[in-house]
Design a protein around this motif. Sequence first.
Motif, PDB file in Angstrom:
ATOM      1  N   MET A  75      17.078  63.610  -0.830  1.00  9.74           N
ATOM      2  CA  MET A  75      17.802  62.894  -1.885  1.00  9.74           C
ATOM      3  C   MET A  75      18.345  61.592  -1.302  1.00  9.74           C
ATOM      4  N   LEU A  94      21.568  58.816  -1.322  1.00  5.64           N
ATOM      5  CA  LEU A  94      22.999  58.639  -1.624  1.00  5.64           C
ATOM      6  C   LEU A  94      23.442  57.247  -1.172  1.00  5.64           C
ATOM      7  N   ASP A 107      27.412  54.915  -1.401  1.00  2.00           N
ATOM      8  CA  ASP A 107      28.796  54.969  -1.879  1.00  2.00           C
ATOM      9  C   ASP A 107      29.327  53.604  -2.267  1.00  2.00           C
ATOM     10  N   TRP A 117      29.170  48.464  -2.596  1.00  2.00           N
ATOM     11  CA  TRP A 117      28.161  49.498  -2.329  1.00  2.00           C
ATOM     12  C   TRP A 117      27.819  49.490  -0.846  1.00  2.00           C
ATOM     13  N   ARG A 157      21.622  55.998   2.189  1.00  2.00           N
ATOM     14  CA  ARG A 157      21.062  56.988   3.119  1.00  2.00           C
ATOM     15  C   ARG A 157      20.181  58.000   2.387  1.00  2.00           C
ATOM     16  N   LEU A 215      26.865  68.621  -2.798  1.00  2.00           N
ATOM     17  CA  LEU A 215      27.891  67.630  -2.505  1.00  2.00           C
ATOM     18  C   LEU A 215      29.222  68.361  -2.394  1.00  2.00           C
ATOM     19  N   THR A 268      33.670  59.040  -8.277  1.00  2.00           N
ATOM     20  CA  THR A 268      34.043  60.066  -7.290  1.00  2.00           C
ATOM     21  C   THR A 268      35.497  59.981  -6.836  1.00  2.00           C
ATOM     22  N   THR A 290      29.596  57.218  -6.357  1.00  2.47           N
ATOM     23  CA  THR A 290      28.432  57.547  -5.541  1.00  2.47           C
ATOM     24  C   THR A 290      27.192  57.397  -6.402  1.00  2.47           C
ATOM     25  N   CYS A 291      26.218  56.689  -5.861  1.00  2.00           N
ATOM     26  CA  CYS A 291      24.908  56.556  -6.500  1.00  2.00           C
ATOM     27  C   CYS A 291      23.988  57.540  -5.793  1.00  2.00           C
ATOM     28  N   MET A 292      23.215  58.304  -6.543  1.00  2.00           N
ATOM     29  CA  MET A 292      22.302  59.259  -5.924  1.00  2.00           C
ATOM     30  C   MET A 292      20.961  59.198  -6.632  1.00  2.00           C
TER      31      MET A 292
END
Length: 353
Positions: A30, A32, A34, A41, A45, A52, A142, A155-157
């Motif tokens: 996945m 991620l 932040d 931003w 990673r 989470l 978050t 958080t972008c995932m």
Amino acid sequence: MALTITRTQYPKTKPQDYSKGFGNILTDHMFLMDYTEAEGWHDPRILPFGALALTPATMCFHYGQEIFEGMKAYRTEDGRLLLFRPMDHMRRLNHSCERICIPQVCEEELLDYLKELLKTDLDWIQDSNVDSIYIRPMIIATEPVFGARPAKDYTCMAMLTPGRPHIPKGPKPVRIYVEKEQARAVRGGTGTAKCAGNYASTFAAQAKAKAQGYTQVLWLDGAERRYVEEMGQMNIFFVIKGELITPDLSGTILDGITRRSLLAIAKDLGYQTVERRISIQEIMTAHADGTLQEAFGCGTGACIAPVGELTYGECHMNIGNGSIGTVTFTLFERLTQIQRGLVPDPYGWTMEV
Ligand SMILES: *Cc1c(COP(=O)(O)O)cnc(C)c1O
């Protein structure tokens, strides 16, 4: 920003059967990244897919400050991987962010990270049982407090799930229930954003329709319940007297990339296309006088879903003869061929990973 990649030590065993895997089977990794007010931003990673750690106070759980996207990459016969209109998806992601008060992301950078995620899980798309992969980016608030205001941290995932298996002959028609009471969106609301709240609010009507044997709900406008808007999580098209009609983007409808693509393809194939308001009364009249030829929903997930039956109160409208209509199939075939690199792409929609 430098992307760090941590590969899993424990790759999953790939299933034999992907038919029910959409959204269910997730790949090994996945993405991620932040956001804080101080740093913007940062820390993009790729990690092994996993849970989470968030406190119950985390803002997205309370007030639903969340947005997402859904796009696909298709494997070609010669083994290349083609993203379909990825920059359109990145632009729409930022449009959703703006509406829900989430800080903008750099579209080019995010797309680069998503490509790296696809490359990290390339063995999944190379599995002969899989021919497309669905990419789900999302952003959640978050900050670990529950004030009713925009969060300071996000958080972008992104995660990957094997796409629905391609059916060359086209999908089977579905039964659709026209919802008379509840509404999906109103002008000035959030209908044009892909935000979590838009979906949760539709589940009650969807469950009622399912209980009666329908696949999905057809939504009418929130003000008068007269004009057709969307079908479940898809845009809708009608073929009446040879003309392809879809509701115009009035500020309540999600600006679908499949919708946009089909409009362009249809024009180039010589069909008359029109974006305008269309009432459920007009659909019933067209059905009664035999000029309602076809209807279908469209979206990235399923591509096209032909409508075989439309029920509005006591009025049951059967459309077509139980199989996909000619216009619907022509558009379906042309779009899927472009997406899969089977024909040249004159639009510049596909992007190789
Ligand atoms: C995502 C979505 C669509 C379809 O958009 P595509 O870009 O074609 O996938 C249509 N309506 C709603 C409500 C959606 O969330």
